[in-house]
Design a protein around this motif. Structure first.
Motif, short mmCIF file in Angstrom:
data_model
loop_
_atom_site.label_atom_id
_atom_site.label_comp_id
_atom_site.label_asym_id
_atom_site.label_seq_id
_atom_site.Cartn_x
_atom_site.Cartn_y
_atom_site.Cartn_z
N GLN A 63 -13.17 26.57 52.26
CA GLN A 63 -11.78 27.18 52.45
C GLN A 63 -11.33 27.56 53.66
N GLU A 64 -12.31 28.14 54.37
CA GLU A 64 -12.03 29.03 55.69
C GLU A 64 -11.87 27.94 56.76
N ASN A 65 -12.30 26.83 56.59
CA ASN A 65 -12.45 25.84 57.34
C ASN A 65 -11.19 24.87 57.49
N GLY A 66 -10.41 25.23 56.48
CA GLY A 66 -8.91 24.38 56.32
C GLY A 66 -9.36 23.24 55.42
N PHE A 67 -10.20 23.05 54.50
CA PHE A 67 -10.15 21.89 53.39
C PHE A 67 -9.03 22.00 52.56
N TYR A 68 -8.89 20.82 51.88
CA TYR A 68 -7.55 20.73 50.92
C TYR A 68 -8.16 20.68 49.51
N ASN A 69 -7.34 21.15 48.71
CA ASN A 69 -7.70 21.01 47.19
C ASN A 69 -6.63 20.30 46.47
N ALA A 70 -6.95 19.99 45.15
CA ALA A 70 -5.77 19.26 44.45
C ALA A 70 -5.12 19.81 43.25
N PHE A 71 -4.02 19.90 43.22
CA PHE A 71 -3.32 20.64 42.17
C PHE A 71 -2.66 19.45 41.21
N ILE A 72 -3.31 19.22 40.39
CA ILE A 72 -3.11 18.10 39.46
C ILE A 72 -1.88 18.36 38.27
N LEU A 73 -1.01 17.55 38.41
CA LEU A 73 0.19 17.49 37.55
C LEU A 73 0.18 16.67 36.34
N PRO A 74 0.53 17.25 35.02
CA PRO A 74 0.22 16.60 33.80
C PRO A 74 1.86 15.75 34.01
N LYS A 75 1.76 14.56 33.12
CA LYS A 75 3.21 13.77 32.97
C LYS A 75 4.10 14.44 32.03
N ASP A 76 3.73 15.10 31.07
CA ASP A 76 4.68 15.82 30.22
C ASP A 76 5.51 16.90 30.54
N LYS A 77 6.75 16.71 30.65
CA LYS A 77 7.70 17.53 31.37
C LYS A 77 7.63 19.15 31.01
N LYS A 78 7.32 19.35 29.58
CA LYS A 78 7.09 20.81 29.31
C LYS A 78 5.81 21.35 29.98
N LEU A 79 4.77 20.45 30.01
CA LEU A 79 3.28 20.86 30.51
C LEU A 79 3.65 21.13 32.00
N ARG A 80 4.54 20.40 32.72
CA ARG A 80 4.60 20.46 34.05
C ARG A 80 5.51 21.79 34.39
N ASP A 81 6.43 22.19 33.32
CA ASP A 81 7.14 23.37 33.65
C ASP A 81 6.07 24.74 33.50
N SER A 82 5.20 24.55 32.36
CA SER A 82 4.38 25.58 32.47
C SER A 82 3.69 25.65 33.78
N LEU A 83 3.06 24.55 34.05
CA LEU A 83 2.10 24.66 35.31
C LEU A 83 2.87 25.24 36.30
N TYR A 84 4.09 24.53 36.65
CA TYR A 84 4.97 25.17 37.79
C TYR A 84 5.11 26.90 37.49
N SER A 85 5.13 27.32 36.46
CA SER A 85 5.22 28.87 36.39
C SER A 85 3.65 29.42 36.98
N VAL A 86 2.60 28.71 36.69
CA VAL A 86 1.30 28.98 37.31
C VAL A 86 1.32 28.87 38.90
N PHE A 87 1.81 27.76 39.28
CA PHE A 87 2.10 27.34 40.75
C PHE A 87 2.86 28.62 41.45
N SER A 88 4.09 29.13 40.85
CA SER A 88 5.02 30.08 41.34
C SER A 88 4.42 31.05 41.32
N LYS A 89 3.41 31.71 40.44
CA LYS A 89 2.72 33.01 40.50
C LYS A 89 1.74 32.99 41.47
N LYS A 90 0.96 31.90 41.62
CA LYS A 90 -0.15 31.60 42.83
C LYS A 90 0.45 31.76 44.03
N TYR A 91 1.40 31.02 44.28
CA TYR A 91 2.10 31.00 45.66
C TYR A 91 3.21 31.50 45.80
N ASN A 92 3.68 32.20 46.92
CA ASN A 92 5.02 32.85 47.28
C ASN A 92 5.85 31.66 47.88
#
Length: 338
Positions: A63-92
């Motif tokens: 992580q300190e060396n600048g490697f990349y992670n994957a944020f997997i997005l589900p196809k279902d819109k409701k699940l995506r909205d829920s995940l976006y809430s997680v995404f918004s809380k994790k990152y400003n």
């Protein structure tokens, strides 16, 4: 004596039972925390989720060396909205903007992907993740230069050989590809109307092919080449380039060009239907990097032309300035204020 021994036995048994119950609760609590911290939604949790998270987690050194992670997005819109809430809380907000930019997306098209590539250590300027070389000596005398790479759908800005900015773009789709090669910035307009469709508004438009109506401007970034030949940008980038680049200088009446504007180059080919280039960062953090050697080979044949037009523009601009000064009324020294 027997009675005393029996009492002690019962006491030890009770203490042992309490200890086992406490351990079980602690274990369940730790398991819940592990699932929650992974960003996995409750319905997605599996019996081996804790084991899986440990296996796929990235070590702090990486992580300190600048490697990349994957944020997997589900196809279902409701699940995506829920995940976006997680995404918004994790990152400003600025971090989310940077993550989307790395994935060639704007906020409107934020879920137009099944996976977001996320840097373990986020630099909101994006400069830590530049695919373009930070310094190009071949451009040391070129004061302003803008380059667009078709292959990685990104632009870079150089001032006297130093990279000062880079960002995402969406260039011409397969059936209407952006013209490659060296060109120069022409005219600009804060709000232009598309020649393809009058309903399309193009904020901070900067034309680079006058006859073809091609320029850069703000418009949707869906994560792939989608324009009708123009070079789409994020709003902040379009504003920045609008103020950075120099326009052409026309002869009186505007019929002919007296001097060209900032040098611009479009190069490379996009792998249509292939894996998106930025997704390769997950396995190789340098997958999209353009080498100094490649840039030198591309630019060397064009530097002489850039410098000629740069010098010519400076001469024309200076002559116009001197002409305006000569036309201005000069106050008589006797009437001029002390």
């Amino acid at each position: 004596m027997k009675n005393s021994f029996f009492k002690k036995t019962i006491l030890y048994t009770l203490l042992l039972s309490l200890f086992l119950v406490s351990c079980k609760k602690d274990k369940e609590k730790i398991s819940d925390q592990s699932t929650s911290s992974s960003g996995t939604l409750p319905h997605e949790a599996k019996s081996d989720s804790v084991k899986k998270e440990v296996k796929e987690s990235i070590p702090p050194a990486m992580q300190e060396n600048g490697f990349y992670n994957a944020f997997i997005l589900p196809k279902d819109k409701k699940l995506r909205d829920s995940l976006y809430s997680v995404f918004s809380k994790k990152y400003n907000e600025r971090e989310r903007y940077a993550i989307l930019a790395l994935n060639r997306l704007d906020s409107k098209n934020r879920w137009n992907a099944d996976t977001l590539v996320v840097p373990a250590k986020i630099d909101t300027t994006l400069m830590s993740y530049s695919p373009f070389p930070m310094q190009l000596d071949v451009l040391s005398e070129v004061k302003k230069f803008v380059i667009f790479s078709y292959e990685i759908q990104a632009y870079g800005v150089y001032s006297n050989g130093a990279l000062v900015k880079w960002g995402p773009t969406s260039m011409g789709k397969k059936s209407a590809q952006t013209t490659r090669g060296l060109t120069f910035a022409n005219w600009k307009k804060k709000l232009a109307i598309s020649t393809v469709k009058s309903e399309w508004k193009l904020p901070y438009n900067f034309n680079i092919h006058n006859s073809g109506g091609i320029g850069w401007h703000q418009y949707d970034l869906p994560g792939y080449p989608a324009s009708h030949s123009c070079l789409r940008l994020l709003l902040n980038d379009a504003k920045w380039l609008y103020n950075y680049a120099d326009t052409w200088i026309l002869n009186p009446g505007g019929a002919t060009t007296k001097a060209k504007g900032t040098a611009v180059m479009v190069f490379g080919d996009y792998k249509w239907g292939g894996r998106k280039p930025w997704r390769k960062l997950l396995s190789d953090p340098n997958a999209n990097n353009i080498s100094v050697e490649e840039m030198n080979t591309l630019l060397k044949p064009n530097v002489e032309k850039m410098l000629y037009e740069q010098t010519n523009r400076e001469k024309v601009a200076d002559s116009i300035k001197l002409a305006k000064m000569a036309e201005s009324p000069v106050e008589d020294s006797e009437t001029a204020p002390n």
